[in-house]
Design a protein around this motif. Structure first.
Motif, PDB file in Angstrom:
ATOM      1  N   ARG A 139       0.845  -1.188   0.000  1.00 24.67           N
ATOM      2  CA  ARG A 139       0.000   0.000   0.000  1.00 24.67           C
ATOM      3  C   ARG A 139       0.886   1.246   0.000  1.00 24.67           C
ATOM      4  O   ARG A 139       2.039   1.217   0.422  1.00 24.67           O
ATOM      5  CB  ARG A 139      -0.909   0.024   1.239  1.00 24.67           C
ATOM      6  CG  ARG A 139      -1.832  -1.171   1.365  1.00 24.67           C
ATOM      7  CD  ARG A 139      -2.848  -1.156   0.243  1.00 24.67           C
ATOM      8  NE  ARG A 139      -3.920  -2.099   0.461  1.00 24.67           N
ATOM      9  CZ  ARG A 139      -4.045  -3.243  -0.190  1.00 24.67           C
ATOM     10  NH1 ARG A 139      -3.152  -3.595  -1.077  1.00 24.67           N
ATOM     11  NH2 ARG A 139      -5.062  -4.036   0.043  1.00 24.67           N
ATOM     12  N   TYR A 140       0.339   2.327  -0.459  1.00 24.50           N
ATOM     13  CA  TYR A 140       1.071   3.598  -0.524  1.00 24.50           C
ATOM     14  C   TYR A 140       1.630   3.959   0.846  1.00 24.50           C
ATOM     15  O   TYR A 140       2.792   4.332   0.982  1.00 24.50           O
ATOM     16  CB  TYR A 140       0.117   4.679  -1.038  1.00 24.50           C
ATOM     17  CG  TYR A 140       0.766   5.983  -1.388  1.00 24.50           C
ATOM     18  CD1 TYR A 140       1.710   6.069  -2.404  1.00 24.50           C
ATOM     19  CD2 TYR A 140       0.425   7.145  -0.718  1.00 24.50           C
ATOM     20  CE1 TYR A 140       2.301   7.273  -2.744  1.00 24.50           C
ATOM     21  CE2 TYR A 140       1.014   8.347  -1.048  1.00 24.50           C
ATOM     22  CZ  TYR A 140       1.939   8.404  -2.060  1.00 24.50           C
ATOM     23  OH  TYR A 140       2.526   9.597  -2.380  1.00 24.50           O
ATOM     24  N   LEU A 141       0.817   3.793   1.878  1.00 24.09           N
ATOM     25  CA  LEU A 141       1.250   4.131   3.230  1.00 24.09           C
ATOM     26  C   LEU A 141       2.431   3.270   3.664  1.00 24.09           C
ATOM     27  O   LEU A 141       3.277   3.718   4.428  1.00 24.09           O
ATOM     28  CB  LEU A 141       0.087   3.998   4.216  1.00 24.09           C
ATOM     29  CG  LEU A 141       0.354   4.464   5.636  1.00 24.09           C
ATOM     30  CD1 LEU A 141       0.734   5.944   5.657  1.00 24.09           C
ATOM     31  CD2 LEU A 141      -0.850   4.225   6.510  1.00 24.09           C
ATOM     32  N   SER A 142       2.504   2.037   3.154  1.00 22.30           N
ATOM     33  CA  SER A 142       3.627   1.159   3.500  1.00 22.30           C
ATOM     34  C   SER A 142       4.960   1.781   3.096  1.00 22.30           C
ATOM     35  O   SER A 142       5.972   1.591   3.769  1.00 22.30           O
ATOM     36  CB  SER A 142       3.489  -0.195   2.805  1.00 22.30           C
ATOM     37  OG  SER A 142       2.284  -0.815   3.150  1.00 22.30           O
ATOM     38  N   PHE A 143       4.971   2.503   1.989  1.00 23.99           N
ATOM     39  CA  PHE A 143       6.189   3.183   1.556  1.00 23.99           C
ATOM     40  C   PHE A 143       6.418   4.450   2.377  1.00 23.99           C
ATOM     41  O   PHE A 143       7.531   4.757   2.767  1.00 23.99           O
ATOM     42  CB  PHE A 143       6.110   3.557   0.076  1.00 23.99           C
ATOM     43  CG  PHE A 143       6.091   2.371  -0.841  1.00 23.99           C
ATOM     44  CD1 PHE A 143       7.248   1.654  -1.096  1.00 23.99           C
ATOM     45  CD2 PHE A 143       4.917   1.974  -1.430  1.00 23.99           C
ATOM     46  CE1 PHE A 143       7.241   0.570  -1.935  1.00 23.99           C
ATOM     47  CE2 PHE A 143       4.898   0.880  -2.276  1.00 23.99           C
ATOM     48  CZ  PHE A 143       6.059   0.171  -2.532  1.00 23.99           C
ATOM     49  N   LEU A 144       5.350   5.184   2.626  1.00 22.42           N
ATOM     50  CA  LEU A 144       5.489   6.465   3.325  1.00 22.42           C
ATOM     51  C   LEU A 144       5.990   6.304   4.751  1.00 22.42           C
ATOM     52  O   LEU A 144       6.776   7.125   5.220  1.00 22.42           O
ATOM     53  CB  LEU A 144       4.151   7.213   3.333  1.00 22.42           C
ATOM     54  CG  LEU A 144       3.646   7.703   1.981  1.00 22.42           C
ATOM     55  CD1 LEU A 144       2.348   8.475   2.166  1.00 22.42           C
ATOM     56  CD2 LEU A 144       4.672   8.559   1.280  1.00 22.42           C
ATOM     57  N   VAL A 145       5.534   5.271   5.466  1.00 26.11           N
ATOM     58  CA  VAL A 145       5.933   5.127   6.869  1.00 26.11           C
ATOM     59  C   VAL A 145       7.427   4.867   7.023  1.00 26.11           C
ATOM     60  O   VAL A 145       7.979   5.106   8.086  1.00 26.11           O
ATOM     61  CB  VAL A 145       5.129   4.030   7.610  1.00 26.11           C
ATOM     62  CG1 VAL A 145       3.668   4.381   7.680  1.00 26.11           C
ATOM     63  CG2 VAL A 145       5.341   2.667   6.994  1.00 26.11           C
ATOM     64  N   ARG A 146       8.081   4.431   5.971  1.00 28.11           N
ATOM     65  CA  ARG A 146       9.529   4.207   6.031  1.00 28.11           C
ATOM     66  C   ARG A 146      10.309   5.468   5.667  1.00 28.11           C
ATOM     67  O   ARG A 146      11.533   5.488   5.779  1.00 28.11           O
ATOM     68  CB  ARG A 146       9.912   3.056   5.100  1.00 28.11           C
ATOM     69  CG  ARG A 146       9.362   1.716   5.562  1.00 28.11           C
ATOM     70  CD  ARG A 146       9.983   0.551   4.823  1.00 28.11           C
ATOM     71  NE  ARG A 146       9.873   0.637   3.376  1.00 28.11           N
ATOM     72  CZ  ARG A 146       8.978  -0.024   2.640  1.00 28.11           C
ATOM     73  NH1 ARG A 146       8.110  -0.821   3.213  1.00 28.11           N
ATOM     74  NH2 ARG A 146       8.971   0.102   1.324  1.00 28.11           N
ATOM     75  N   ASN A 147       9.613   6.491   5.217  1.00 27.25           N
ATOM     76  CA  ASN A 147      10.276   7.721   4.804  1.00 27.25           C
ATOM     77  C   ASN A 147      10.228   8.719   5.955  1.00 27.25           C
ATOM     78  O   ASN A 147       9.157   9.156   6.369  1.00 27.25           O
ATOM     79  CB  ASN A 147       9.577   8.295   3.573  1.00 27.25           C
ATOM     80  CG  ASN A 147      10.301   9.494   3.020  1.00 27.25           C
ATOM     81  OD1 ASN A 147      10.868  10.284   3.754  1.00 27.25           O
ATOM     82  ND2 ASN A 147      10.255   9.648   1.719  1.00 27.25           N
TER      83      ASN A 147
END
Length: 111
Positions: A71-79
């Motif tokens: 999911r998009y959020l899966s990428f964002l939480v690592r940033n």
């Protein structure tokens, strides 16, 4: 074909660079470079995202479990650029959820 993850990783790199630029003393107040904009670039970006979305849609319609896709959020939480924003949004959502639960309990108790 361009993979959605590749496009997204390039996007995150661009976002990080944009955030860094916006912190500079001489920042002009906007992010972007109109001189790089073109119909060709826009078409490429649109076709990359739409191709990946269509591929994913067809796979799901053919039986692939949607929960197997990131999911998009899966990428964002690592940033790190997004972590504070996500944490504050989650805190706000939790506060609103508690208020709603209290309101619902009050409505159930009323005759």
């Amino acid at each position: 074909a361009v993979q959605l993850n590749d496009v997204f990783q390039r996007h995150l790199k661009h976002i990080a660079e944009s955030f860094a630029a916006a912190r500079q003393q001489d920042w002009p107040g906007y992010i972007g470079a109109p001189r790089f904009g073109s119909a060709t670039l826009g078409k490429h970006i649109w076709e990359s995202f739409s191709t990946a979305a269509l591929k994913t849609t067809v796979e799901i319609l053919n039986g692939t479990n949607p929960s197997t896709y990131p999911r998009y959020l899966s990428f964002l939480v690592r940033n790190p650029l997004y972590q504070d924003w996500i944490a504050s949004a989650n805190a706000r959502d939790s506060t609103l959820a508690r208020r709603q639960q209290m309101w619902l309990k009050g409505r159930r108790a009323a005759p």
